[in-house]
Design a protein around this motif. Structure first.
Motif, PDB file in Angstrom:
ATOM      1  N   GLY A 209     -22.101 109.488  36.979  1.00 31.72           N
ATOM      2  CA  GLY A 209     -22.816 110.327  37.936  1.00 31.72           C
ATOM      3  C   GLY A 209     -22.544 111.804  37.806  1.00 31.72           C
ATOM      4  O   GLY A 209     -23.253 112.613  38.412  1.00 31.72           O
ATOM      5  N   GLU A 210     -21.510 112.174  37.040  1.00 32.92           N
ATOM      6  CA  GLU A 210     -21.219 113.590  36.836  1.00 32.92           C
ATOM      7  C   GLU A 210     -22.040 114.116  35.654  1.00 32.92           C
ATOM      8  O   GLU A 210     -22.022 113.532  34.567  1.00 32.92           O
ATOM      9  CB  GLU A 210     -19.727 113.797  36.591  1.00 32.92           C
ATOM     10  CG  GLU A 210     -18.887 113.477  37.809  1.00 32.92           C
ATOM     11  CD  GLU A 210     -17.393 113.622  37.576  1.00 32.92           C
ATOM     12  OE1 GLU A 210     -16.645 113.662  38.578  1.00 32.92           O
ATOM     13  OE2 GLU A 210     -16.960 113.694  36.403  1.00 32.92           O
ATOM     14  N   LEU A 211     -22.732 115.203  35.883  1.00 30.12           N
ATOM     15  CA  LEU A 211     -23.608 115.779  34.866  1.00 30.12           C
ATOM     16  C   LEU A 211     -22.783 116.505  33.809  1.00 30.12           C
ATOM     17  O   LEU A 211     -21.833 117.222  34.126  1.00 30.12           O
ATOM     18  CB  LEU A 211     -24.580 116.756  35.527  1.00 30.12           C
ATOM     19  CG  LEU A 211     -25.747 117.261  34.681  1.00 30.12           C
ATOM     20  CD1 LEU A 211     -26.668 116.116  34.290  1.00 30.12           C
ATOM     21  CD2 LEU A 211     -26.517 118.314  35.467  1.00 30.12           C
ATOM     22  N   LEU A 212     -23.162 116.324  32.557  1.00 32.84           N
ATOM     23  CA  LEU A 212     -22.482 116.962  31.436  1.00 32.84           C
ATOM     24  C   LEU A 212     -23.450 117.903  30.726  1.00 32.84           C
ATOM     25  O   LEU A 212     -24.451 117.460  30.153  1.00 32.84           O
ATOM     26  CB  LEU A 212     -21.973 115.912  30.451  1.00 32.84           C
ATOM     27  CG  LEU A 212     -20.779 115.073  30.887  1.00 32.84           C
ATOM     28  CD1 LEU A 212     -20.608 113.877  29.956  1.00 32.84           C
ATOM     29  CD2 LEU A 212     -19.511 115.913  30.913  1.00 32.84           C
ATOM     30  N   ILE A 213     -23.134 119.201  30.757  1.00 32.03           N
ATOM     31  CA  ILE A 213     -23.942 120.212  30.075  1.00 32.03           C
ATOM     32  C   ILE A 213     -23.025 120.971  29.127  1.00 32.03           C
ATOM     33  O   ILE A 213     -22.054 121.602  29.563  1.00 32.03           O
ATOM     34  CB  ILE A 213     -24.601 121.181  31.071  1.00 32.03           C
ATOM     35  CG1 ILE A 213     -25.490 120.422  32.059  1.00 32.03           C
ATOM     36  CG2 ILE A 213     -25.425 122.230  30.317  1.00 32.03           C
ATOM     37  CD1 ILE A 213     -26.115 121.310  33.122  1.00 32.03           C
ATOM     38  N   ALA A 214     -23.313 120.923  27.852  1.00 33.24           N
ATOM     39  CA  ALA A 214     -22.464 121.560  26.846  1.00 33.24           C
ATOM     40  C   ALA A 214     -23.000 122.921  26.455  1.00 33.24           C
ATOM     41  O   ALA A 214     -24.203 123.078  26.227  1.00 33.24           O
ATOM     42  CB  ALA A 214     -22.384 120.677  25.598  1.00 33.24           C
ATOM     43  N   GLY A 215     -22.116 123.896  26.368  1.00 34.57           N
ATOM     44  CA  GLY A 215     -22.472 125.145  25.720  1.00 34.57           C
ATOM     45  C   GLY A 215     -22.453 124.928  24.217  1.00 34.57           C
ATOM     46  O   GLY A 215     -21.430 124.516  23.660  1.00 34.57           O
ATOM     47  N   THR A 216     -23.575 125.170  23.538  1.00 34.86           N
ATOM     48  CA  THR A 216     -23.653 124.921  22.091  1.00 34.86           C
ATOM     49  C   THR A 216     -24.189 126.140  21.351  1.00 34.86           C
ATOM     50  O   THR A 216     -24.876 126.016  20.340  1.00 34.86           O
ATOM     51  CB  THR A 216     -24.525 123.676  21.783  1.00 34.86           C
ATOM     52  OG1 THR A 216     -25.828 123.837  22.362  1.00 34.86           O
ATOM     53  CG2 THR A 216     -23.884 122.417  22.336  1.00 34.86           C
TER      54      THR A 216
END
Length: 294
Positions: free
Chosen positions: A72-79
């Motif tokens: 349920g925790e959103l994962l957004i990567a800086g790429t």
């Protein structure tokens, strides 16, 4: 379209005394933010000193945060990377690791035209099939992701949102009204986050959450339940500290704020320099109401 919501801390990267990534401190930091009520994680952004990490270190950070995340925790990567090819490679790796989306500014050191910005993001979206949160920060990147680019990108199914960090409220209003239902507005101008909420920002990619997570999460929760007056009261409490953050040495102050909270995460890497005693005193004074948060 992937829906973004809640407070998503733009994570600092903890370092130990030798300058290596301190994963023990990192885990402790994530635990404290989760307890405050964040809705996900944004590692390897500018607050995380991603441009000062090696490729292997960035991969280790993304892997560690992925492994620590709960359902349920959103994962957004800086790429981000200086080149389109580099962004594609980094984004594909984030997808392999199970990230839900990536956060992308324009390639640094290039100051691309609007046409080049369009071509860059269309190429990344096509090559990776990954949801993209644009990151417009003209004060740092030297160029804005303008309406010309946004008009061209708004109906790309992989361009889902924009973190707007110009600090100009008119931009937030323009994005909210011009691209309603097409591009989600994400708060990225921390000292006017309440105003962003008023104009439809349901998510806040928030550097200050590293050292003031409880009040910013309470502010977000108050606004969501319709208590806009309480959200504004909290904004008034945290605004002085946010204003000091925006005055310079942002990442150094985030890390010092973590130390003030009893959660040290080490120093920044060079070329970031240390805070002066006067800078520490100014930020510590502004942080007092936050440190005393009940």
């Amino acid at each position: 379209m992937l829906k973004l919501s809640g407070v998503l801390p733009a994570l600092v990267t903890p370092f130990d005394r030798t300058g290596a990534i301190d994963f023990v401190a990192f885990g402790r930091h994530l635990d404290s933010l989760r307890a405050a009520g964040v809705s996900g994680w944004v590692p390897c952004g500018s607050s995380g000193e991603y441009n000062l990490l090696t490729d292997a270190e960035r991969d280790s950070v993304l892997t560690f945060v992925r492994d620590q995340a709960r359902p349920g925790e959103l994962l957004i990567a800086g790429t981000n990377a200086p080149s389109t090819a580099g962004v594609i490679a980094n984004t594909r790796r984030a997808r392999e690791l199970g990230y839900h989306a990536v956060l992308l500014a324009v390639p640094f050191y290039t100051r691309p035209t609007q046409a080049e910005i369009i071509h860059h993001f269309e190429t990344v979206a096509s090559a990776t099939d990954m949801d993209i949160v644009l990151y417009s920060y003209p004060g740092k990147d030297g160029v804005e992701i303008g309406y010309e680019a946004l008009d061209a990108l708004a109906d790309n199914p992989r361009i889902i949102a924009i973190k707007e960090s110009s600090g100009v409220l008119q931009r937030a209003i323009g994005i909210s009204t011009r691209y309603a239902g097409r591009i989600q507005l994400v708060s990225g101008s921390d000292d006017i986050a309440w105003d962003f909420m008023q104009w439809g920002a349901d998510a806040w990619i928030c550097g200050p959450a590293n050292c003031m997570a409880r009040p910013v999460c309470e502010m977000d929760a108050a606004f969501r339940r319709g208590d806009h007056a309480r959200a504004k009261e909290i904004m008034q409490v945290v605004w002085p500290a946010m204003n000091v953050l925006e005055s310079g040495k942002f990442v150094q102050k985030l890390k010092y704020g973590c130390e003030l909270q009893g959660n040290p995460v080490g120093d920044c890497r060079m070329p970031f320099g240390p805070l002066t005693d006067a800078e520490k005193a100014e930020f510590a004074a502004a942080m007092q109401p936050i440190l005393a948060w009940a």
